[in-house]
Design a protein around this motif. Sequence first.
Motif: not given
Length: 452
Positions: A90-94, A104-111, A58-62, A170-171
Amino acid sequence: MNRQKYQRRLTSAATVSGLLLCAGVALAAAPEGMLPTGKDGRPLNLDFEDGSLKDWVAVGPAFEKQPIRGDTVAARRGDMRSDHRGNYWIGTYEISGDGPQGTLTSAPFKITQPYAGFLVGGGAQANTRVELVRADTQQVIFKASGYDGENLRPVVADLRAHQGKEIFIRVIDQESGGWGHINFDDFRLYAQRPKFANQLDPAKDAQAGDLPPMDAVKFAGLSPEQAAKEMTLPPGFKATLFAGEPHVKQPIAFAIDDRGRLWVAEAYTYPIRAPEGQGKDRILVFEDTDGDGKFNRRTVFMEGLNLVSGLEIGFGGVWVGAAPDLMFIPVKDGDEPKPAGPPQILLDGWAYQDTHETLNTFTWGPDGWLYGCHGVFTHSNVGKPGAPDNERTRINAGVWRYHPTKHRFEVFAEGTSNPWGIDFDEHGQCFIEACVIPHLFHVIQAARYTRQ
């Protein structure tokens, strides 16, 4: 299986079935999916049921104090609910409303399956979205926004063209106005295309805040070698690849030194400046020692920089723009250049309200000054560290310059919009390019130009 365990499983299954029927939600008919696995073979926390942001950055306060536990939407408004799956989402308003921003960025994964599905809600703007991104090319292969509604609704992504490749999620919440938030939950892979009740379709839903069609990008996803071949050039010119992915990623600025080496700034922190000490940007040095037009020596000069936007070489060091600072890093030269000391902060007060409109495009002028550009929507008040306001210079659109030995800063010209290019011709005349408004300007000292 002994009789006691079998009875417990039957009782558990009946309880879950009863809960689904009581909730009145059509989850019983939803197809089964699987959580992607990480490099260790374990399922990633892409449904947040770990109760934390494990496997995410996570980067930033959201995204502070996320994930959310339970349906906090229904508690604050009677016309909507969260419709999340499991316990967490995840709910950035709450937590703090629509104001905070972040990614918000996840770890990479294979499709490993041809289809994916997830839940999305919140704002319909492009700045509140979920992206699926190829890890090797950084290409966004799918994106979905909310629909100005809190209820999480399913979205399905066709990933057949990318099966076997690594991606990450990436959210993004880069909006602070009305509906300036994003809701997200439960990313899974599916062997067959799933069908959900109340499903959003990014390609078709274009009304009432639903999603616009995906942008068509002609050359998206090309390899570095193929991208060079596809360039349109004037007659007599040829483009070849000097360095490309995976050796260099997200370059934002470069400079060439007196030995012909290419210094490149990689911008991993953009678009949101990281907390102090957590910057991810770095400076690389590429050298072609055998003259074949391709690098064969690569040096990591410095890491841990924060929001780098400008770079130039000269006077025994590297000049780096990383708002709020203009810094100088002395170089201990040799076959592998290294810093000869810590960065020296020459000027501060460079703002970053809009992080792609801060100090950029460093270039030496024919008069020996270091020149750079600055955009219109960032409001800087530049001076030496610790200088009072009356010893600082304001700039929010235009061209600036800095003398490398006298350590003087001044605005060279004012105006335009968001300039990101400056150069001088053989007569010493200055030219810049800018976006939004007319793009090419001949710039003279102390002039004022049309502003966006």
